[in-house]
Design an enzyme around this catalytic site. Structure first.
Site, PDB file in Angstrom:
ATOM      1  N   GLY A  78       1.050  -2.735   5.735  1.00 27.50           N
ATOM      2  CA  GLY A  78       0.899  -3.771   4.835  1.00 27.50           C
ATOM      3  C   GLY A  78       2.573  -4.519   4.644  1.00 27.50           C
ATOM      4  O   GLY A  78       3.303  -3.632   5.077  1.00 27.50           O
ATOM      5  N   GLN A 121       9.392  -9.166   1.449  1.00 26.37           N
ATOM      6  CA  GLN A 121       9.972  -7.977   2.233  1.00 26.37           C
ATOM      7  C   GLN A 121      10.707  -8.816   3.553  1.00 26.37           C
ATOM      8  O   GLN A 121      11.484  -8.350   4.044  1.00 26.37           O
ATOM      9  CB  GLN A 121       9.045  -6.848   2.547  1.00 26.37           C
ATOM     10  CG  GLN A 121       8.552  -6.263   1.425  1.00 26.37           C
ATOM     11  CD  GLN A 121       7.596  -5.221   1.947  1.00 26.37           C
ATOM     12  OE1 GLN A 121       6.513  -5.201   2.200  1.00 26.37           O
ATOM     13  NE2 GLN A 121       8.097  -3.814   2.435  1.00 26.37           N
ATOM     14  N   CYS A 175       7.529   3.019   2.727  1.00 27.88           N
ATOM     15  CA  CYS A 175       7.848   1.437   2.678  1.00 27.88           C
ATOM     16  C   CYS A 175       8.662   0.986   3.567  1.00 27.88           C
ATOM     17  O   CYS A 175       9.651   1.357   3.953  1.00 27.88           O
ATOM     18  CB  CYS A 175       8.270   1.220   1.224  1.00 27.88           C
ATOM     19  SG  CYS A 175       8.440  -0.396   0.761  1.00 27.88           S
ATOM     20  N   LEU A 176       8.459  -0.064   4.319  1.00 26.94           N
ATOM     21  CA  LEU A 176       9.159  -0.721   5.249  1.00 26.94           C
ATOM     22  C   LEU A 176      10.595  -1.029   4.892  1.00 26.94           C
ATOM     23  O   LEU A 176      11.545  -1.157   5.453  1.00 26.94           O
ATOM     24  CB  LEU A 176       8.328  -1.963   6.088  1.00 26.94           C
ATOM     25  CG  LEU A 176       7.345  -1.548   6.814  1.00 26.94           C
ATOM     26  CD1 LEU A 176       6.752  -2.728   7.230  1.00 26.94           C
ATOM     27  CD2 LEU A 176       7.711  -0.619   8.158  1.00 26.94           C
ATOM     28  N   HIS A 208       0.107  -1.062  -3.807  1.00 26.08           N
ATOM     29  CA  HIS A 208       1.527  -1.019  -3.403  1.00 26.08           C
ATOM     30  C   HIS A 208       2.220  -2.288  -3.294  1.00 26.08           C
ATOM     31  O   HIS A 208       3.528  -2.551  -3.674  1.00 26.08           O
ATOM     32  CB  HIS A 208       1.659  -0.043  -2.164  1.00 26.08           C
ATOM     33  CG  HIS A 208       3.099   0.027  -1.511  1.00 26.08           C
ATOM     34  ND1 HIS A 208       3.747   1.165  -1.313  1.00 26.08           N
ATOM     35  CD2 HIS A 208       3.821  -0.876  -0.976  1.00 26.08           C
ATOM     36  CE1 HIS A 208       4.727   0.919  -0.615  1.00 26.08           C
ATOM     37  NE2 HIS A 208       4.951  -0.483  -0.376  1.00 26.08           N
ATOM     38  N   GLU A 209       1.459  -3.192  -2.254  1.00 22.94           N
ATOM     39  CA  GLU A 209       1.856  -4.519  -2.044  1.00 22.94           C
ATOM     40  C   GLU A 209       1.904  -5.450  -3.307  1.00 22.94           C
ATOM     41  O   GLU A 209       2.877  -6.253  -3.310  1.00 22.94           O
ATOM     42  CB  GLU A 209       1.013  -5.130  -0.959  1.00 22.94           C
ATOM     43  CG  GLU A 209       0.912  -4.264   0.552  1.00 22.94           C
ATOM     44  CD  GLU A 209       2.465  -4.123   1.251  1.00 22.94           C
ATOM     45  OE1 GLU A 209       3.179  -4.843   0.731  1.00 22.94           O
ATOM     46  OE2 GLU A 209       2.648  -3.103   1.723  1.00 22.94           O
ATOM     47  N   HIS A 224       5.047  -4.958  -5.058  1.00 28.10           N
ATOM     48  CA  HIS A 224       6.432  -5.664  -4.451  1.00 28.10           C
ATOM     49  C   HIS A 224       6.374  -7.269  -5.014  1.00 28.10           C
ATOM     50  O   HIS A 224       7.392  -7.661  -5.200  1.00 28.10           O
ATOM     51  CB  HIS A 224       6.153  -6.159  -3.078  1.00 28.10           C
ATOM     52  CG  HIS A 224       6.551  -4.737  -1.958  1.00 28.10           C
ATOM     53  ND1 HIS A 224       7.814  -4.351  -2.075  1.00 28.10           N
ATOM     54  CD2 HIS A 224       6.270  -3.919  -1.410  1.00 28.10           C
ATOM     55  CE1 HIS A 224       7.938  -3.417  -1.420  1.00 28.10           C
ATOM     56  NE2 HIS A 224       6.769  -3.026  -0.671  1.00 28.10           N
TER      57      HIS A 224
HETATM   58 NI    NI Z   1       6.352  -1.446   0.611  1.00 27.57          NI
END
Ligand code: NI
Length: 174
Positions: free
Chosen positions: A46, A51, A94-95, A136-137, A140
């Site tokens: 995701g 991000q 998480c990226l 989660h997204e 963000h």
């Molecule tokens: Ni993340």
């Protein structure tokens, strides 16, 4: 399509609230394509626009089998309408927070309303990995990260560790 740079903590942009999309136009379509390309390249499941430093309420997800990524899903202006009382726990990464995994308990099922790539309003009830990934997204888009589930002390330690890694001049990943 362009692979974008993913921003990481402690970049302050990650704490900002993303803006709703009014119309799905050429720029949004291009951004969505770039997000998919960047997500697949980074082996994530995701990715939210914030991000890559763009404060728009757009996120992309593909929770299909790791080897054959073929279920791209796009969510524009997603809103959680309902969540289950039943919860589930996943170890989440998480990226934007390299090398960090945190066990997080979230509602197991969620129902969301969103706009699809064609600008149509859609509703979706999701469970399992998709439900967790979406929550989660969506966090963000509201400037919330998985480390916000931790105490300030633990959070600061992780940010310090990641900041150090980024300063190290010899570290390369190829
Ligand atoms: Ni993340």
């Amino acid at each position: 399509m362009t692979i974008k740079d993913i921003i990481t903590v402690p970049d302050e942009t990650l704490k900002k609230i993303s803006e709703p999309i009014e119309k799905v136009g050429v720029n949004e379509t291009k951004l969505i394509n770039d997000l998919f390309e960047t997500m697949y390249k980074s082996k994530g499941i995701g990715l939210a626009a914030v991000q890559v430093g763009i404060l728009k309420r757009i996120l992309v997800i593909d929770v299909s089998n790791q080897d054959k990524k073929n279920e791209p899903m796009t969510f524009i202006n997603p809103v959680i309408k309902k969540v289950s009382e039943e919860t589930s726990i996943y170890e989440e990464g998480c990226l934007s927070i390299p090398d960090t995994f945190i066990e997080i308990e979230r509602p197991k099922i969620c129902e969301i309303e969103f706009i699809d790539i064609k600008g149509r309003i859609q509703n979706l009830k999701c469970d399992g990995l998709l439900s967790t990934c979406l929550q989660h997204e969506i966090n963000h888009l509201d400037g919330k990260l998985i480390i916000d589930h931790l105490s300030k002390l633990k959070r600061d330690l992780i940010i310090k560790k990641i900041s150090k890694l980024r300063k190290s001049p010899d570290r390369i990943i190829v």
